[in-house]
Design an enzyme around this catalytic site. Structure first.
Site, mmCIF file in Angstrom:
data_model
loop_
_atom_site.group_PDB
_atom_site.id
_atom_site.type_symbol
_atom_site.label_atom_id
_atom_site.label_comp_id
_atom_site.label_asym_id
_atom_site.label_seq_id
_atom_site.Cartn_x
_atom_site.Cartn_y
_atom_site.Cartn_z
ATOM 1 N N CYS A 169 0.826 -1.221 -0.097
ATOM 2 C CA CYS A 169 -0.079 -0.046 -0.055
ATOM 3 C C CYS A 169 0.745 1.354 -0.319
ATOM 4 C CB CYS A 169 -1.061 -0.136 1.253
ATOM 5 S SG CYS A 169 -2.356 0.836 1.228
ATOM 6 N N THR A 170 0.550 2.167 0.916
ATOM 7 C CA THR A 170 1.549 3.560 0.874
ATOM 8 C C THR A 170 2.685 3.217 1.564
ATOM 9 O OG1 THR A 170 0.280 4.273 2.854
ATOM 10 C CG2 THR A 170 -0.635 4.857 0.466
#
Lengths: 220, 220
Positions: free
Chosen positions: A107-108
């Site tokens: 993800c981030t």
């Protein structure tokens, strides 16, 4: 079971406001993988307040206690802009990356690797909603579930951590080992709906999901 | 987004030796689902030593602090036989179940529901390696990813918690809400290998996975 018999040292970063599933998917896969020695690491050892607002997770080690690793893992968050500007964490990420065989994220988490300057000219992915924000850091945004470019292995949003970690289990050990880990966690996914990716979700679902994510950011 | 505007009180049990991914899949899905009020509950509030041997998780509440819930959730473990005999936990599970709209589990969490006497004549599932152990408790072992029988919703091994919780999000809210949660966690799984279920895995993989699970039990 595996060609790899030496301990595999895995450093997994934790930070305030992180998303717990980003972390736990890979944690469980690495934990079942033979010979893993996992260390959970944060600015300070102790409770970590995750994005749901409660201190659900605990870090065992502070940054200064962990100086090298075979595998570095960085999870994402609904908003980790504070970490992307945190020199103490970015310095640690760069230091561990100099020692790692694999530097990984979900993800981030890749935005933290990118902010540390590690993804210049590197193909990488992140959560679909922020894919283009990899570009200002010099990374090459790539909308695939798991992206490997050299030693950098990045996963897409949240649940992609399971796919990323199983891919890494095969790279680090062999396919037989990875298949056994996959069967051990009974990873035979049957999502109840189509549309878990913006490529397949109807426009209305994508728009409402943005609203849901923005509301979640505001409440956390 | 949702027809359900009242707070949805969700009690999630934690216990020593539990598997973290069993818990965190549903935790993240419930956490993104609108109006959720999650409480994490254990015999004592504080650190929980998970099956990997470290105190990775924290419980917010002790059993006596939580006396009712709309949704009860019980995670599994590589070995939770100690919980299946723990009258304090079984009494609490029975008490919360008397107040719940949905009583749910992942993996061997259903063996705890069964030991509490809640699954007599109920179709239920658990991790494939121990499916038949539901039978002595009077449950009807059912090898499906997510099994709903009345208010009891049980998921198969470990990673099935994501599918179980998304199914529940649709039951508790509506399909649109569940689809948005699925897209928010980018749940578009792409397992790197076939064979995440014993129905599709080659015999050699099933046998080696048993060895891996037995080794993991011994080391924890």
């Amino acid at each position: 079971m595996s060609t790899q018999d030496k301990p595999i040292h895995i450093a997994m970063l934790l930070y305030d406001n992180m998303t717990s599933l980003d972390f736990i998917g890979p944690f469980d896969v690495f934990g079942i993988m033979p010979n893993s020695k996992i260390r959970t690491v944060a600015k300070q050892a102790g409770p970590i307040r995750i994005d749901a607002g409660i201190p659900l997770l605990n870090a065992q080690h502070s940054l200064s206690e962990v100086t090298e690793a075979d595998i570095l893992f960085v999870p994402g968050s609904i908003d980790n802009s504070h970490i992307q500007k945190d020199d103490e964490i970015l310095d640690w990420v760069r230091r561990i990356d100099r020692t790692s065989r694999w530097t990984t994220s979900v993800c981030t988490g890749s935005l933290i690797l990118a902010a540390a300057g590690l993804l210049k000219g590197v193909r990488a992915t992140t959560h679909w909603a922020v894919l283009q924000t990899l570009e200002p850091h010099g990374a090459i945004p790539t909308q695939e579930r798991v992206v490997r470019d050299g030693k950098y292995v990045t996963g897409a949003g949240v649940s992609a951590g399971i796919d990323m970690a199983l891919t890494l289990a095969a790279l680090e050990h062999d396919e037989m080992t990875a298949k056994c880990v996959q069967l051990a966690i009974e990873y035979d996914p049957q999502p109840p709906f189509d549309g878990g990716s913006p490529a397949t979700a109807p426009k209305e679902v994508v728009e409402r999901t943005f609203e849901l994510l923005v509301a979640a950011m505001g409440s956390r």
